[in-house]
Design a protein around this motif. Structure first.
Motif, mmCIF file in Angstrom:
data_model
loop_
_atom_site.group_PDB
_atom_site.id
_atom_site.type_symbol
_atom_site.label_atom_id
_atom_site.label_comp_id
_atom_site.label_asym_id
_atom_site.label_seq_id
_atom_site.Cartn_x
_atom_site.Cartn_y
_atom_site.Cartn_z
ATOM 1 N N ASP A 230 0.766 -1.904 0.313
ATOM 2 C CA ASP A 230 0.029 0.371 -0.347
ATOM 3 C C ASP A 230 1.254 1.247 0.158
ATOM 4 O O ASP A 230 2.017 1.345 0.901
ATOM 5 C CB ASP A 230 -0.761 0.749 1.340
ATOM 6 C CG ASP A 230 -1.784 1.020 1.335
ATOM 7 O OD1 ASP A 230 -2.640 1.211 0.904
ATOM 8 O OD2 ASP A 230 -1.891 2.104 2.096
ATOM 9 N N GLY A 232 -0.643 4.161 -0.155
ATOM 10 C CA GLY A 232 -1.322 5.008 -0.251
ATOM 11 C C GLY A 232 -2.217 5.457 1.854
ATOM 12 O O GLY A 232 -1.127 5.717 2.132
ATOM 13 N N ARG A 233 -3.386 5.921 1.804
ATOM 14 C CA ARG A 233 -4.031 6.537 2.294
ATOM 15 C C ARG A 233 -3.261 5.805 3.798
ATOM 16 O O ARG A 233 -3.385 6.061 5.089
ATOM 17 C CB ARG A 233 -4.944 7.114 2.531
ATOM 18 C CG ARG A 233 -5.810 7.292 3.798
ATOM 19 C CD ARG A 233 -7.441 7.509 3.668
ATOM 20 N NE ARG A 233 -8.165 6.109 3.130
ATOM 21 C CZ ARG A 233 -8.259 5.229 3.695
ATOM 22 N NH1 ARG A 233 -8.224 5.421 5.532
ATOM 23 N NH2 ARG A 233 -9.337 3.712 4.045
ATOM 24 N N THR A 234 -3.964 4.258 3.761
ATOM 25 C CA THR A 234 -3.602 3.072 4.488
ATOM 26 C C THR A 234 -2.548 3.388 5.279
ATOM 27 O O THR A 234 -2.169 3.625 6.763
ATOM 28 C CB THR A 234 -4.331 2.237 4.233
ATOM 29 O OG1 THR A 234 -5.543 2.081 4.672
ATOM 30 C CG2 THR A 234 -4.289 1.201 5.679
ATOM 31 N N MET A 236 0.007 5.666 4.887
ATOM 32 C CA MET A 236 0.223 7.378 6.020
ATOM 33 C C MET A 236 -0.631 7.702 7.191
ATOM 34 O O MET A 236 0.002 8.398 7.548
ATOM 35 C CB MET A 236 -0.323 7.816 4.355
ATOM 36 C CG MET A 236 0.307 8.076 3.305
ATOM 37 S SD MET A 236 1.613 8.225 3.181
ATOM 38 C CE MET A 236 1.960 7.613 1.852
ATOM 39 N N SER A 237 -1.163 6.447 6.983
ATOM 40 C CA SER A 237 -2.756 7.060 8.636
ATOM 41 C C SER A 237 -1.543 6.084 10.084
ATOM 42 O O SER A 237 -2.080 6.224 11.120
ATOM 43 C CB SER A 237 -3.918 6.403 8.211
ATOM 44 O OG SER A 237 -3.444 4.926 8.251
ATOM 45 N N SER A 337 -8.510 0.615 -0.622
ATOM 46 C CA SER A 337 -9.379 0.818 -1.341
ATOM 47 C C SER A 337 -8.582 0.044 -3.756
ATOM 48 O O SER A 337 -9.919 -0.031 -3.987
ATOM 49 C CB SER A 337 -8.803 2.582 -1.975
ATOM 50 O OG SER A 337 -7.569 3.079 -1.913
ATOM 51 N N THR A 385 -10.278 14.081 13.663
ATOM 52 C CA THR A 385 -9.047 12.785 12.852
ATOM 53 C C THR A 385 -8.528 14.648 11.576
ATOM 54 O O THR A 385 -7.333 13.923 10.952
ATOM 55 C CB THR A 385 -9.812 11.921 12.099
ATOM 56 O OG1 THR A 385 -10.357 11.227 12.940
ATOM 57 C CG2 THR A 385 -9.181 11.101 10.992
ATOM 58 N N THR A 389 -4.661 14.251 10.731
ATOM 59 C CA THR A 389 -4.369 13.494 9.662
ATOM 60 C C THR A 389 -3.818 14.647 8.898
ATOM 61 O O THR A 389 -2.180 14.518 8.329
ATOM 62 C CB THR A 389 -5.738 12.790 8.755
ATOM 63 O OG1 THR A 389 -6.168 12.341 9.088
ATOM 64 C CG2 THR A 389 -4.713 12.675 7.709
ATOM 65 N N LEU A 393 0.240 13.958 8.009
ATOM 66 C CA LEU A 393 0.834 14.331 6.838
ATOM 67 C C LEU A 393 2.102 15.340 6.577
ATOM 68 O O LEU A 393 2.304 15.016 5.670
ATOM 69 C CB LEU A 393 -0.339 13.981 5.541
ATOM 70 C CG LEU A 393 -1.435 13.897 5.832
ATOM 71 C CD1 LEU A 393 -2.124 13.049 4.638
ATOM 72 C CD2 LEU A 393 -0.386 12.088 5.177
ATOM 73 N N HIS A 474 7.896 5.061 6.806
ATOM 74 C CA HIS A 474 7.490 4.019 7.465
ATOM 75 C C HIS A 474 7.362 2.911 8.169
ATOM 76 O O HIS A 474 6.080 2.257 7.579
ATOM 77 C CB HIS A 474 6.236 3.463 6.214
ATOM 78 C CG HIS A 474 6.016 4.324 5.481
ATOM 79 N ND1 HIS A 474 6.584 4.910 3.756
ATOM 80 C CD2 HIS A 474 4.199 6.317 5.428
ATOM 81 C CE1 HIS A 474 5.746 6.345 3.883
ATOM 82 N NE2 HIS A 474 5.115 6.725 4.534
#
Ligand SMILES: Cc1cc2nc3c(=O)[nH]c(=O)nc-3n(C[C@H](O)[C@H](O)[C@H](O)COP(=O)(O)OP(=O)(O)OC[C@H]3O[C@@H](n4cnc5c(N)ncnc54)[C@H](O)[C@@H]3O)c2cc1C
Length: 497
Positions: A230, A232-234, A236-237, A337, A385, A389, A393, A474
């Protein structure tokens, strides 16, 4: 290298090589608590399940954890209530309560020894005492039978403490063995030393590329702590946090219960009985992965704490591991996603996965079956959130830009003409053209590898305790020879001549 107190369970579980062209209903990637609980539920539901593990069963946090299974989790209930409201804290508690009971039932049915004891959050400052008071109030309000202790008996707890009786501690190796065997008994298979390197989702299923060949699965659950593949968003979170644990032989009497400090840096302690002997475990000193230049100092701080509070304590083991902290604070269980409705992820327990992993397994098993999950970890407040976020970010982008700039312009610790010899366990950074390169000597072998993470190009830092190259972006980690160890990366670092 560091060694956990807990044993390697490989020889105690029936493991098999991945058969060529295997077809299953669900491939579960990762054999930690999340993967094994999930595989067990799916196999018991009659699905054909294969667990695919990159290293060995329990190679991640699950085989290195402190293994306190508790609903009093430092000050998490009040922190979640403050951020997302009482309903979210109540849902988080209910999911953990379910997970804890389910796990306790599994342990009972499979003869996994557990010890019932109290969980305690203690404080050593006025601010810590205030945090303890808030946790007590929230936990009470949510129905937990917590007790506020004005004058704790333990000398290290100088201020207020809050305690919850009847929680659990266990040897995580015992639980991993029982879960692994139960998966196989239910018809599933477990394939270790098989790293997933690619997923291709199509109309009739997912082609899973692994280091041992290709596997075809109707659906895939990534129980990999961090969502591999991944970008993306997951990913990054989730922030990777490493922590340290030391086991000591110490003259008694030792403190009774599972303790954690309200203050930072965290001190976490409990006793552990292995093969009839008793150890004191002292852990904590967490920091973002790849962002601590002196990891050895973290272990030294734990030693200093033990030396001060438990005179005569003699360290026998020391190790470290990492878990992932979601921006929202709430565990992440979701369909990814990019996976064509076929790829799911469960993780992000902020170092409280013993009770949360079985709950997450139930949620992801429902998602795989196309059912509305009966459990939830709570809904994050949208405003809180969004704010966190955005700030996370921004920090991540700044760190990434800083690292890239550092990679291109920073002073290497080793210049091109530097012919000095590194000692065992040492590392230095340099450049091949503009490319950052790391050189290290481990077990007498000199290795030179590219220092750009194969996940998203973060500049790797040397971790002297684990003798690994760690990514600050990460949390991917690589052995000295460039072999990927953990985190979202799936490819080794290129060797450099
Ligand atoms: C130091 C420390 C102390 C802790 N103490 C406690 C505690 O006292 N109480 C508590 O509740 N929680 C605690 N936790 C947290 C808890 O241990 C974790 O939340 C839990 O073990 C996570 O389980 P998992 O299965 O999701 O992840 P992991 O156990 O990390 O498992 C992920 C697995 O996926 C595999 N994998 C990764 N990539 C791939 C790939 N590409 N292909 C195949 N396999 C792959 C890994 O090798 C690994 O085996 C602690 C965590 C740490 C780090």
């Amino acid at each position: 290298m560091t060694t956990p107190l807990w044993r390697d369970v490989t020889a105690e579980i029936p493991l098999t090589a991945l058969p060529s062209g295997l077809r299953v209903d669900v491939a579960v990637v990762g054999a930690g608590f999340t993967g094994l609980h999930t595989a067990l539920l799916l196999a018991r539901a009659g699905l054909r399940v294969a667990v695919v593990e990159a290293r060995r069963v329990g190679a991640g946090a699950s085989g290195a954890t402190t293994a306190k299974a508790t609903l009093l989790q430092r000050t998490r209930l009040s922190d979640i209530a403050d951020r997302h409201g009482r309903d979210a804290a109540a849902a988080y508690l209910a999911a953990n309560d379910f997970g804890l009971e389910w796990m306790a039932g599994f342990c009972r049915d499979h003869d996994v020894p557990v010890e019932r004891t109290r969980a305690v959050t203690f404080s050593t400052t006025d601010d810590g005492a205030e945090a303890v008071r808030r946790e007590y109030a929230t936990a009470r309000d949510l129905g937990l039978p917590v007790e506020l202790i004005e004058h704790p008996a333990e000398e290290f707890a100088t201020h207020l403490a809050v305690a919850l009786p009847d929680m659990l501690q266990l040897d995580p190796a015992d639980l991993l063995v029982a879960l692994g065997r139960a998966v196989v008994d239910a018809g599933g298979s477990i394939h270790d030393h098989t790293r997933v390197t690619g997923l291709d989702s199509g109309a009739d299923g997912v082609t899973v590329e692994t280091t041992a060949g290709t596997l075809h699965a109707g659906k895939v659950v990534l129980a990999t702590a961090s969502p591999i593949l991944d970008h993306g968003r997951t990913t990054m979170s989730l922030a990777a946090q490493r922590s340290y644990l030391c086991a000591y032989r110490a003259p008694g009497p030792l403190p009774e219960g599972m303790f954690i400090s309200a203050e930072e840096p965290t001190i976490s302690l409990r006793t552990a009985r292995v093969d009839g002997d008793e150890w004191l475990l002292v852990g904590g000193q967490g920091h973002p992965t790849g962002q601590e230049a002196d990891t050895g100092a973290r272990l030294a701080d734990l030693d200093a704490w033990a030396d001060h509070h438990v005179p005569g304590a003699r360290r026998t083991h020391a190790w470290s591991a990492q878990d992932y902290h979601p921006v929202s604070m709430l565990p992440v269980v979701e369909k990814l996603s990019w996976g064509g409705d076929r790829v799911f992820f469960a993780g992000g327990y902020s170092k409280w996965g013993l009770a949360a992993a079985p709950a997450a397994a139930h949620i992801v098993a429902d998602l795989v079956a196309g059912r509305e999950p009966t459990l939830t970890f709570g809904s994050p407040s949208v405003a809180a959130t969004a704010a966190t976020t955005a700030s996370t970010l921004t920090k991540a982008a700044t760190a990434a830009a800083g690292h890239l700039a550092g990679a291109l312009t920073g002073e290497p610790t080793r210049g091109p003409d530097d012919s000095s010899v590194l000692d065992e366990g040492e590392a230095a950074t340099g450049r091949a053209g503009v490319r950052p390169v790391g050189e290290s000597v481990v077990d007498g072998r000199t290795c030179r590898v590219s220092l750009l993470c194969t996940h998203m190009g973060g500049l790797l830092e040397w971790n002297e305790v684990e003798q690994s190259w760690d990514c600050p972006l990460h949390g991917s980690r690589f052995a000295a020879d460039g072999t990927v160890l953990e985190g979202p990366a799936v490819k080794d670092l290129p060797q450099v001549e």
